[in-house]
Design a protein around this motif. Sequence first.
Motif, PDB file in Angstrom:
ATOM      1  N   ASN A  32       0.821  -1.398  -0.219  1.00  0.00           N
ATOM      2  CA  ASN A  32       0.054  -0.315  -0.186  1.00  0.00           C
ATOM      3  C   ASN A  32       1.098   1.030  -0.079  1.00  0.00           C
ATOM      4  OD1 ASN A  32      -2.326   2.113  -0.214  1.00  0.00           O
ATOM      5  ND2 ASN A  32      -2.187   1.484   2.412  1.00  0.00           N
ATOM      6  N   ALA A  33       1.330   1.110   1.025  1.00  0.00           N
ATOM      7  CA  ALA A  33       2.382   3.041   1.278  1.00  0.00           C
ATOM      8  C   ALA A  33       3.901   2.577   1.611  1.00  0.00           C
ATOM      9  CB  ALA A  33       1.917   4.036   2.554  1.00  0.00           C
ATOM     10  N   MET A  34       4.578   2.936   0.696  1.00  0.00           N
ATOM     11  CA  MET A  34       6.281   3.012   0.843  1.00  0.00           C
ATOM     12  C   MET A  34       6.480   4.466   1.129  1.00  0.00           C
ATOM     13  SD  MET A  34       7.119   0.549  -2.426  1.00  0.00           S
ATOM     14  CE  MET A  34       8.572   0.397  -1.502  1.00  0.00           C
ATOM     15  N   GLY A  35       7.550   5.517   2.013  1.00  0.00           N
ATOM     16  CA  GLY A  35       8.509   5.720   2.458  1.00  0.00           C
ATOM     17  C   GLY A  35       9.334   6.220   2.774  1.00  0.00           C
ATOM     18  N   GLU A  46      11.903  11.052  11.467  1.00  0.00           N
ATOM     19  CA  GLU A  46      10.361  11.409  11.601  1.00  0.00           C
ATOM     20  C   GLU A  46      10.365  11.286   9.765  1.00  0.00           C
ATOM     21  OE1 GLU A  46      11.542  15.748  10.777  1.00  0.00           O
ATOM     22  OE2 GLU A  46      13.774  15.360   9.564  1.00  0.00           O
ATOM     23  N   LEU A  47       9.063  11.395   9.603  1.00  0.00           N
ATOM     24  CA  LEU A  47       8.871  10.749   8.215  1.00  0.00           C
ATOM     25  C   LEU A  47       9.126  11.979   7.329  1.00  0.00           C
ATOM     26  CD1 LEU A  47       7.165   9.766   5.949  1.00  0.00           C
ATOM     27  CD2 LEU A  47       4.775  10.729   6.696  1.00  0.00           C
ATOM     28  N   VAL A  48       9.733  11.311   5.960  1.00  0.00           N
ATOM     29  CA  VAL A  48      10.069  12.486   4.834  1.00  0.00           C
ATOM     30  C   VAL A  48       9.079  12.914   3.613  1.00  0.00           C
ATOM     31  CG1 VAL A  48      12.097  13.312   2.906  1.00  0.00           C
ATOM     32  CG2 VAL A  48      12.301  12.039   5.593  1.00  0.00           C
ATOM     33  N   ALA A  49       8.682  11.580   3.726  1.00  0.00           N
ATOM     34  CA  ALA A  49       7.382  11.593   2.502  1.00  0.00           C
ATOM     35  C   ALA A  49       6.836  10.423   2.328  1.00  0.00           C
ATOM     36  CB  ALA A  49       8.179  12.107   0.888  1.00  0.00           C
ATOM     37  N   VAL A  50       5.747  10.287   2.052  1.00  0.00           N
ATOM     38  CA  VAL A  50       5.045   8.438   1.362  1.00  0.00           C
ATOM     39  C   VAL A  50       4.282   8.761   0.385  1.00  0.00           C
ATOM     40  CG1 VAL A  50       3.067   9.274   2.833  1.00  0.00           C
ATOM     41  CG2 VAL A  50       3.879   7.189   2.896  1.00  0.00           C
ATOM     42  N   ILE A  51       4.069   7.660  -0.316  1.00  0.00           N
ATOM     43  CA  ILE A  51       3.309   7.481  -1.579  1.00  0.00           C
ATOM     44  C   ILE A  51       2.589   6.165  -1.863  1.00  0.00           C
ATOM     45  CG2 ILE A  51       5.821   6.619  -2.757  1.00  0.00           C
ATOM     46  CD1 ILE A  51       4.029   7.876  -5.548  1.00  0.00           C
ATOM     47  N   THR A  52       1.461   6.176  -2.154  1.00  0.00           N
ATOM     48  CA  THR A  52       0.426   5.224  -1.681  1.00  0.00           C
ATOM     49  C   THR A  52       0.508   4.728  -3.369  1.00  0.00           C
ATOM     50  OG1 THR A  52      -1.756   5.854  -3.057  1.00  0.00           O
ATOM     51  CG2 THR A  52      -0.685   6.325  -0.005  1.00  0.00           C
ATOM     52  N   GLY A  53       0.266   3.005  -3.447  1.00  0.00           N
ATOM     53  CA  GLY A  53       0.053   2.756  -5.133  1.00  0.00           C
ATOM     54  C   GLY A  53      -0.499   3.098  -5.595  1.00  0.00           C
ATOM     55  N   VAL A  92      20.441   9.568   8.913  1.00  0.00           N
ATOM     56  CA  VAL A  92      20.545   8.597   7.827  1.00  0.00           C
ATOM     57  C   VAL A  92      18.690   8.227   7.685  1.00  0.00           C
ATOM     58  CG1 VAL A  92      20.296   6.080   8.340  1.00  0.00           C
ATOM     59  CG2 VAL A  92      21.711   7.391   9.260  1.00  0.00           C
ATOM     60  N   TYR A  93      18.915   7.681   5.948  1.00  0.00           N
ATOM     61  CA  TYR A  93      17.325   7.716   5.261  1.00  0.00           C
ATOM     62  C   TYR A  93      16.963   6.413   6.089  1.00  0.00           C
ATOM     63  CZ  TYR A  93      17.259  12.409   4.030  1.00  0.00           C
ATOM     64  OH  TYR A  93      17.712  14.239   4.589  1.00  0.00           O
ATOM     65  N   TYR A  94      15.980   6.267   5.744  1.00  0.00           N
ATOM     66  CA  TYR A  94      15.520   4.749   6.013  1.00  0.00           C
ATOM     67  C   TYR A  94      13.921   4.209   4.764  1.00  0.00           C
ATOM     68  CZ  TYR A  94      18.271   4.448  10.189  1.00  0.00           C
ATOM     69  OH  TYR A  94      18.720   4.614  11.192  1.00  0.00           O
ATOM     70  N   CYS A  95      14.695   3.379   4.080  1.00  0.00           N
ATOM     71  CA  CYS A  95      12.846   3.227   3.373  1.00  0.00           C
ATOM     72  C   CYS A  95      11.937   2.161   4.488  1.00  0.00           C
ATOM     73  CB  CYS A  95      13.202   1.919   2.223  1.00  0.00           C
ATOM     74  SG  CYS A  95      12.120   1.441   0.928  1.00  0.00           S
ATOM     75  N   ASN A  96      10.648   3.016   4.130  1.00  0.00           N
ATOM     76  CA  ASN A  96       9.885   1.837   5.020  1.00  0.00           C
ATOM     77  C   ASN A  96       8.632   1.565   3.784  1.00  0.00           C
ATOM     78  OD1 ASN A  96       6.845   2.963   6.287  1.00  0.00           O
ATOM     79  ND2 ASN A  96       7.934   1.680   7.483  1.00  0.00           N
ATOM     80  N   ALA A  97       8.546   0.395   4.524  1.00  0.00           N
ATOM     81  CA  ALA A  97       6.868  -0.386   3.466  1.00  0.00           C
ATOM     82  C   ALA A  97       5.663  -0.524   4.807  1.00  0.00           C
ATOM     83  CB  ALA A  97       7.163  -1.319   2.654  1.00  0.00           C
ATOM     84  N   ASN A  98       4.742  -0.116   4.034  1.00  0.00           N
ATOM     85  CA  ASN A  98       3.880   0.062   5.403  1.00  0.00           C
ATOM     86  C   ASN A  98       2.327  -0.572   4.587  1.00  0.00           C
ATOM     87  OD1 ASN A  98       3.869  -0.349   8.032  1.00  0.00           O
ATOM     88  ND2 ASN A  98       3.968   2.422   7.287  1.00  0.00           N
ATOM     89  N   GLY A  99       1.500  -1.640   5.198  1.00  0.00           N
ATOM     90  CA  GLY A  99      -0.098  -2.134   4.547  1.00  0.00           C
ATOM     91  C   GLY A  99       1.200  -3.356   3.483  1.00  0.00           C
TER      92      GLY A  99
END
Length: 121
Positions: A32-35, A46-53, A92-99
Amino acid sequence: QVQLVESGGGLVQPGGSLRLSCAASGTFFGINAMGWYRQAPGKERELVAVITGGGYRSYADSVKGRFTISRDNAKNTVDLQMNSLKPEDTAVYYCNANGVYTARGTSYGYWGQGTQVTVSS
């Protein structure tokens, strides 16, 4: 299980640009969401940016107009184009995946190992 692998960090001068990439692999039907998140020394992540499918994007106020997030749903990748970088973007920038949709249901909270971005002259 989902693995996220980031690439593209490094050292850049103020005003310069970098592009971060993250690739998700594993057994799943979709995400669903990657950010992108970041964590500077002594500060919270902290959140930098997120994008949904579906293409909905959200940015932290501090990066609006400078950073652009994009993704390729077919390849399960997410990129972060960072322009006009400032020393305060150092983190340090981290990739995240949710859903993440799997045969066992939907799972949350996957993280990459992080990639260092340093903005300095």
